[in-house]
Every structure is written in structure tokens, then in C-alpha cells.
Design a protein around this motif. Structure first.
Motif, PDB file in Angstrom:
ATOM      1  N   TRP A 257      -6.219  -7.861   5.215  1.00 33.03           N
ATOM      2  CA  TRP A 257      -7.065  -8.850   4.544  1.00 33.03           C
ATOM      3  C   TRP A 257      -7.357  -8.498   3.083  1.00 33.03           C
ATOM      4  N   ASN A 258      -6.774  -7.433   2.599  1.00 29.46           N
ATOM      5  CA  ASN A 258      -6.817  -7.183   1.157  1.00 29.46           C
ATOM      6  C   ASN A 258      -5.774  -8.022   0.427  1.00 29.46           C
ATOM      7  N   HIS A 259      -4.851  -8.600   1.173  1.00 31.30           N
ATOM      8  CA  HIS A 259      -3.745  -9.343   0.592  1.00 31.30           C
ATOM      9  C   HIS A 259      -4.166 -10.777   0.277  1.00 31.30           C
ATOM     10  N   PRO A 260      -3.978 -11.248  -0.944  1.00 30.78           N
ATOM     11  CA  PRO A 260      -4.433 -12.605  -1.307  1.00 30.78           C
ATOM     12  C   PRO A 260      -3.740 -13.703  -0.507  1.00 30.78           C
ATOM     13  N   GLU A 261      -2.492 -13.492  -0.084  1.00 29.64           N
ATOM     14  CA  GLU A 261      -1.806 -14.518   0.694  1.00 29.64           C
ATOM     15  C   GLU A 261      -2.438 -14.704   2.062  1.00 29.64           C
ATOM     16  N   VAL A 262      -2.936 -13.631   2.645  1.00 29.47           N
ATOM     17  CA  VAL A 262      -3.616 -13.722   3.936  1.00 29.47           C
ATOM     18  C   VAL A 262      -4.886 -14.554   3.791  1.00 29.47           C
ATOM     19  N   ARG A 263      -5.650 -14.286   2.762  1.00 32.67           N
ATOM     20  CA  ARG A 263      -6.898 -15.030   2.552  1.00 32.67           C
ATOM     21  C   ARG A 263      -6.625 -16.506   2.287  1.00 32.67           C
ATOM     22  N   ALA A 264      -5.638 -16.786   1.467  1.00 25.21           N
ATOM     23  CA  ALA A 264      -5.314 -18.175   1.157  1.00 25.21           C
ATOM     24  C   ALA A 264      -4.822 -18.919   2.394  1.00 25.21           C
ATOM     25  N   GLU A 265      -4.032 -18.241   3.224  1.00 28.19           N
ATOM     26  CA  GLU A 265      -3.493 -18.862   4.433  1.00 28.19           C
ATOM     27  C   GLU A 265      -4.604 -19.338   5.366  1.00 28.19           C
ATOM     28  N   TYR A 266      -5.608 -18.502   5.561  1.00 30.07           N
ATOM     29  CA  TYR A 266      -6.662 -18.872   6.513  1.00 30.07           C
ATOM     30  C   TYR A 266      -7.607 -19.926   5.945  1.00 30.07           C
ATOM     31  N   GLU A 267      -7.795 -19.942   4.661  1.00 36.12           N
ATOM     32  CA  GLU A 267      -8.574 -21.035   4.083  1.00 36.12           C
ATOM     33  C   GLU A 267      -7.846 -22.364   4.282  1.00 36.12           C
ATOM     34  N   GLU A 268      -6.536 -22.341   4.186  1.00 35.92           N
ATOM     35  CA  GLU A 268      -5.756 -23.560   4.422  1.00 35.92           C
ATOM     36  C   GLU A 268      -5.782 -23.955   5.894  1.00 35.92           C
ATOM     37  N   ILE A 269      -5.827 -22.976   6.788  1.00 35.42           N
ATOM     38  CA  ILE A 269      -5.935 -23.276   8.214  1.00 35.42           C
ATOM     39  C   ILE A 269      -7.261 -23.984   8.503  1.00 35.42           C
ATOM     40  N   LEU A 270      -8.334 -23.515   7.901  1.00 34.08           N
ATOM     41  CA  LEU A 270      -9.634 -24.183   8.069  1.00 34.08           C
ATOM     42  C   LEU A 270      -9.541 -25.631   7.604  1.00 34.08           C
ATOM     43  N   ARG A 271      -8.992 -25.841   6.427  1.00 42.76           N
ATOM     44  CA  ARG A 271      -8.885 -27.210   5.899  1.00 42.76           C
ATOM     45  C   ARG A 271      -7.996 -28.075   6.795  1.00 42.76           C
ATOM     46  N   PHE A 272      -6.941 -27.505   7.326  1.00 39.99           N
ATOM     47  CA  PHE A 272      -6.022 -28.250   8.192  1.00 39.99           C
ATOM     48  C   PHE A 272      -6.787 -28.867   9.367  1.00 39.99           C
ATOM     49  N   TRP A 273      -7.643 -28.083   9.999  1.00 42.14           N
ATOM     50  CA  TRP A 273      -8.349 -28.585  11.181  1.00 42.14           C
ATOM     51  C   TRP A 273      -9.589 -29.392  10.820  1.00 42.14           C
TER      52      TRP A 273
END
Length: 544
Positions: free
Chosen positions: A179-195
Motif C-alpha cells: 500500500w505504499n505503491h500509488p497504483e494500489v491506492r488509485a486502484e482501490y479508489e476506482e473500485i469504490l467509485r465503480f460500485w
């Protein structure tokens, strides 16, 4: 905490484990079609929202908590279109939807992990995970001696002959994300928006305190308090939830963030809740408390006090898909719950446990905050502890060397019809037995039996949830404790309704001139002023 706050402040939320709720196509595995067929049952029960444990594409190494794709539904359960239709159909019946987001790890067949395994040491693909060299001669030993909550170690050799190890706090099929990786953080924010864009009203965050790790990978030592645990409740985790809260708050309708946080330190627990982080966390201390007045009341008071200073509603639970069912727990000599104490062959008085579970349900429903029902609690189901070894699927069993009975016993498919094959688990003519076998004794607990019994657990829940909506939904959140003797736990809410629980061994006589609203006593005594041991009532003084 205001009683007139967002929808979840006084909500009743029903947890659905999709594989075990209802089977809509006859393959023996529950699915979204089965849930849709029983939406009227959930509406009539009186719940405000449905929480779905992971329904995503998954190889099922850990009951769906190993996710291959957070944006699609596992074909065994249905399709994304069915999920979207289910969300809307439930909403039309007055029930919101909450999804489970698994953020600590992904499945080992996730596109990111397969790319990482195929890439070289030090590659950008591996940076999304925790790949490390081993220690000792030839790197033959894992980087740390961390112990998994499932038992055993937390490192496995990377597939494909790699000389590196990868971290998995749970099973090897669940590699931990970095979770130090910016791509991981961005991915999960997009998952929240998706649902959220598809009408979901909230998110339950799995293993919420485990996401961040100390990159120096220290061992878990005696100085954990001073320097912080290497992978649990690290300060940096709060940055993640502040960003998630911004996503949730960007929607005009209220979106709930509720965390699965197992922490004994209440001050540390409280840090997860606030105006810029999670809305609430589960009240596990009360769920794990034994049937003992002093300890149970202390756990309730601590939870209320913590949430009051946070201006947040508690989230009360009797159990969930990870925990021994209440009707079994409360029928044992040790009535508390601890993962470490799970064992085979513990002597249990299920009838006693069921009576106490009914009383606990009334107690928790009478408290300010939200109340979660794990599927089957409204039927008084007990833990199935005699499943054949060959059908057990929980990785906790194998990872513990067989010493831990795992969690399959609380995940057995629900009984809908007493005299139907598979106890009516399938909503169409069955072609396959339920994926976990149901005990024959559950026929007496089936929905079609209980709905005709005025003192059944199902009748108790339906009546209690109706009364809860009437008396507590907009009530003052203050709880007034009453002294009714050393073995009686009693409280009063602002509406004047009292909840009285007899936790002793003798009958308790209720005051004259009262109005009994509901009793948990399945025997329904002729003299309603008698509160028998292990039972509870809601009552108030009769209007003059």
C-alpha cells in the motif's frame, strides 16, 4: 451521535454469505438469483440494508476473500448485470446494499500477481507486492518469522522457480499488496467509485488494520508498543481511509464506510473513526464477551463511551461468517469467543445457547447504533461441528495442522423448507446437494416451520425489529442503566422502554403495572411478570 443522522445510525443490516444463502439454479451453491428470490423474506424481516460478503471473481482459496477482480461477479454466483439488478430491486423494497472490499491482498491469479511472478526481481510489477529475498544460506529461510492468523508462516516461495519469497498474511493464495505503491491506492479508489456508481450505499472493509507494513520487516518483538507492530494498526493506514472518505463524501447520497478492526486498545481503535475517516467500526468486544453480567455491561459501556466521544454510532454484532454461531457459543462453559480458543468437541447445550442468543439479540437491538444480523441468526441456527473432514474448505483447518475446526461450521447453507431436498436451499428443483451438508436437526429451524410458530426465533426477530423501529429508531441515544439486582442487566432508553435481561439462575419478578412489549422466552410463561433465567424482555410502564 444524533438519532436523526445518516441512514446507518439506527439501521438493521443483514449479512449475506452468498454461497450459503439460497441457490437459484440448482447447482448446490448459493447465488444472486437465490438472493433475489428471497428479497421479500428480507423485506418482511424488517432490515434496512444487505451486506454481501465478497461476490467477486475468485478461485475460492479463502471463501471469496481472495479476489481476482473486484469489478466483476464470480460466474458461480451470477453476473455483474444480476448484481446491478439486485441492488436496484433491494432498494425498491427499502433495502440498501453494502459490499465487502478486500484491500489487504488479492488472489494469486490476479492479473497484477501473475505479472509480478512472470517478471524479474526488482521489477515494477513486483513492487505492487512484498517480494523479498530469503535469509540464511541460499536464501532458504523466509524473510521473517511472522505468524499468520490462519496458522503457519506468512511467506511462500514465488512460483516459477524464483529465488524470492512473497508475503501473505493469510493463505498463500492471498498475496499482500504493497500500500505504499500509488497504483494500489488509485486502484482501490476506482473500485469504490465503480460500485458507488452502481447504487451501492456502503463498504465493509476487510482486515482494515492490516494494510500497511513496516518496510524494514522487523520481527514481532516485546517492544511492539513502543515502535509499532510491523503489520498491524500502523499509523500510515489512516492516510488510506482519509482518501477513501473523500471518495465517499463526493457522492450526494450518504455512503457508509465500516471497518473490520480487531484491536484491544480503544484509543487506537477510535483513531479509525472520525469526520475524515471511517464512519464506524464493529463492536467486537461485546460479541466476544462471555455471558457474564459485569463483563458484558463493561464491554457495552466501553463501546458506547468510545463512540459517544467520536459522535459515531456503534455497530453491534452477535456473529458473522468468521465466528462460532451464538446459539453454540452461549451454550458452553466458556461463553466468550476467541479465535485462539476454537477447538473440536467442546461440550455444548444448544437449547441453553439458543435462549441466551435470543436474549442477547433483544439486548443489542435495544442499544443506540446499528445492528447487524448474520444470516441464520434470525432462525437460531447453531454451529455445525460434525462436518465430514472431506468437505471442509476453510484454509484455517489445514494451516493449523487440523487443530482449528475453522469457520465452515457457521457457513452451512440455510434451511428454507423442512421437508424439501437440501432443506429447500435450492429455489428450483435441485440437481446437486448443498456445497456443505446441512444437519437433519435443522429441519426444525427451517423458515417454513418457524413462520407458523408464534414463539419461534424468526417470529421474535420480526416482532423485535418492528418494535425497534417504533420505539428506538428516533430515540435519544442515551442509555440509562438500572439496578434490578446482581444478576439482572437492565437499561432504559429515552422512550421509556426498558430492556431487562436475567443473567442469573433464578426467576426475576418484573414490577406490577407494566406493559410487556416482547419477551425472548420461547416457553412463553403464563405469568408474564416472571422473567426466567437466560431470557430478556422489553417493557414500559402502562400509560395512565
Amino acid at each position: 451521535m444524533s438519532s436523526d443522522g445518516p441512514w446507518w445510525h439506527q439501521a438493521v443490516i443483514y449479512q449475506i454469505y452468498p454461497k450459503s444463502f439460497a441457490d437459484g439454479n440448482g447447482d448446490g451453491v448459493g447465488d444472486l438469483a437465490g438472493v433475489r428470490a428471497h428479497l421479500p423474506y428480507l423485506r418482511d424481516l424488517g432490515v434496512d440494508a444487505l451486506w454481501f460478503t465478497p461476490w467477486y471473481v475468485s478461485p475460492q482459496a479463502d471463501g471469496g476473500y481472495d479476489v481476482t477482480d473486484h469489478r466483476d461477479i464470480d460466474p458461480v454466483l451470477g453476473t455483474l448485470q444480476e448484481a446491478e439488478e439486485l441492488i436496484l430491486e433491494a432498494l425498491d423494497m427499502g433495502m440498501r446494499s453494502i459490499i465487502d472490499v478486500v484491500a489487504n491482498h488479492v488472489a494469486s491469479d490476479h492479473r497484477w500477481f501473475t505479472a509480478a511472478v512472470a517478471s524479474a526481481k526488482g521489477s515494477p510489477e513486483r513492487a505492487r507486492f512484498w517480494f523479498r529475498d530469503g535469509v540464511g544460506p541460499g536464501g532458504a529461510s523466509p524473510p521473517t518469522g511472522w505468524v499468520s492468523p490462519f496458522g503457519g508462516g506468512t511467506w511462500s516461495r514465488a512460483p516459477g522457480g524464483s529465488d524470492q519469497w512473497y508475503l501473505h498474511l493469510f493463505s498463500p493464495g492471498q498475496p499482500d499488496l504493497n500500500w505504499n505503491h500509488p497504483e494500489v491506492r488509485a486502484e482501490y479508489e476506482e473500485i469504490l467509485r465503480f460500485w458507488f456508481d452502481r447504487g451501492v450505499s456502503g463498504v465493509r472493509i476487510d482486515s482494515a488494520a492490516l494494510l500497511m507494513k513496516d518496510p524494514t520487516l522487523p520481527e514481532v518483538g516485546d517492544d511492539v508498543t513502543a515502535r509499532g507492530h510491523p503489520f498491524e494498526d500502523r499509523d500510515e493506514v489512516h492516510e488510506i481511509y482519509r482518501s477513501w472518505r473523500k471518495v465517499a463524501d463526493s457522492y450526494t447520497d450518504s455512503k457508509l464506510l465500516v471497518g473490520e478492526v480487531w484491536l484491544e486498545d480503544r484509543d487506537r481503535l477510535a483513531r479509525y473513526v472520525g469526520p475524515d475517516e471511517l464512519h464506524t467500526v464493529f463492536g467486537f468486544d461485546v460479541m466476544a464477551s462471555p455471558w457474564q453480567l459485569t463483563r458484558l455491561r463493561a464491554a457495552i459501556e466501553d463501546t458506547l463511551r468510545t463512540h459517544e466521544r467520536l459522535a459515531a454510532p456503534p455497530a453491534w454484532v452477535l456473529g458473522n461468517h468468521d465466528v462460532t454461531r451464538a446459539a453454540t457459543r452461549y451454550g458452553r462453559r466458556d461463553t466468550g469467543f476467541s479465535f485462539a480458543d476454537k477447538a473440536w468437541g467442546i461440550e455444548t447445550d444448544v437449547q441453553l445457547g439458543r435462549e441466551r442468543a435470543r436474549a442477547m439479540a433483544l439486548l443489542l437491538m435495544s442499544l443506540p447504533g446499528s445492528f447487524y444480523i448474520y444470516q441464520g441468526e434470525e432462525l437460531g441456527l447453531d454451529e455445525v461441528e460434525d462436518l465430514p473432514q472431506g468437505v471442509l474448505q476453510d484454509p484455517m483447518v489445514a494451516r493449523s495442522g487440523g487443530t482449528n475446526p475453522g469457520r465452515d461450521g457457521c457457513r452451512v447453507p440455510l434451511p428454507w423448507r423442512a421437508n424439501a431436498p437440501g432443506l429447500g436451499f435450492s429455489t428450483v428443483p435441485p440437481t446437486a446437494a448443498p456445497w456443505l451438508p446441512q444437519p437433519s436437526r435443522w429441519a426444525d429451524q427451517a423458515v417454513d416451520v418457524q413462520q407458523h410458530q408464534p414463539h419461534s426465533t424468526l417470529a421474535l426477530y420480526r416482532r423485535a425489529l418492528l418494535l425497534r423501529r417504533q420505539y428506538f429508531a428516533h430515540d435519544d441515544p442515551v442509555v440509562e442503566w438500572l439496578d434490578r439486582g446482581p444478576d439482572v442487566l437492565a437499561l432504559r432508553r429515552g422512550s421509556g422502554v426498558q430492556c431487562i435481561v436475567n443473567m442469573g439462575t433464578r426467576n426475576h419478578l418484573l414490577p406490577a403495572g407494566d406493559q410487556i412489549l416482547i419477551t425472548s422466552d420461547s416457553a412463553a410463561p403464563g405469568d408474564t411478570r416472571i422473567l426466567r433465567p437466560n431470557t430478556a424482555v422489553w417493557w414500559r410502564s402502562r400509560p395512565s
